[in-house]
Design an enzyme around this catalytic site. Structure first.
Site, PDB file in Angstrom:
ATOM      1  N   GLY A  48      -4.782 -26.358   7.887  1.00 19.10           N
ATOM      2  CA  GLY A  48      -3.912 -27.533   6.891  1.00 19.10           C
ATOM      3  C   GLY A  48      -2.734 -27.415   7.411  1.00 19.10           C
ATOM      4  O   GLY A  48      -1.662 -28.316   7.456  1.00 19.10           O
ATOM      5  N   CYS A  49      -2.078 -26.091   7.383  1.00 18.44           N
ATOM      6  CA  CYS A  49      -0.687 -25.613   7.469  1.00 18.44           C
ATOM      7  C   CYS A  49      -0.265 -25.929   8.737  1.00 18.44           C
ATOM      8  O   CYS A  49       0.843 -26.271   9.227  1.00 18.44           O
ATOM      9  CB  CYS A  49      -0.388 -24.094   7.101  1.00 18.44           C
ATOM     10  SG  CYS A  49      -0.796 -23.830   5.417  1.00 18.44           S
TER      11      CYS A  49
END
Length: 158
Positions: A48-49
């Protein structure tokens, strides 16, 4: 330390000073005259990051057109940030908040739940600071895939 306690908009943004991936100190006080997007993320090089950071990378020219500098901030050490930037060809600074002091100032270091376990960690939030250093917007709901477009839309509306 349960719920998020975010700084109020309309007030000066909490001052911060942190090391970037090169070990250079970055301070909010040095950024007057530019809009600042400060986005907190849990951990470099996680799916996600990475999605979120690559979106910011790809929209960097659009942020520059809006007199806006973007910083991602996490509890990662500068050495990990160097690898993240190199692996993803990121074109903006990441800030290291290893002692989570800045995250605490911004109220994003709080209780989280994941797979039935509770722990304290960084919540994914974004703060927008105007040219004078005033906190003007807090994005509490961040979608990693559209984060860059969502931030640009807020900047355009301010």
């Amino acid at each position: 330390m349960n719920a998020l306690t975010l700084p109020p908009t309309g007030n000066p943004a909490p001052a911060f000073s942190a090391l970037n991936q090169h070990g250079e100190r970055v301070a909010l006080s040095d950024l007057h005259g530019k809009r600042v997007v400060l986005y907190f993320y849990p951990k470099a090089m996680t799916p996600g990051c990475t999605t979120q950071a690559c979106g910011i990378r790809d929209a960097q020219a659009e942020f520059a057109q809006r007199n806006t500098v973007v910083f991602g901030i996490s509890p990662d050490a500068p050495a990990r940030l160097v690898k993240f930037i190199a692996n993803q060809s990121l074109n903006f600074d990441l800030l290291s908040d290893e002692d989570h002091q800045i995250a605490e100032q911004y109220g994003v270091w709080a209780l989280k739940q994941f797979m039935g376990k509770e722990y304290v960690g960084i919540h994914r939030l974004t703060f927008i600071i105007d040219e004078a250093g005033t906190l003007v917007h807090v994005m509490e709901k961040v979608k990693t895939k559209s984060h860059h477009d969502d931030v640009l839309a807020v900047l355009d509306a301010l």
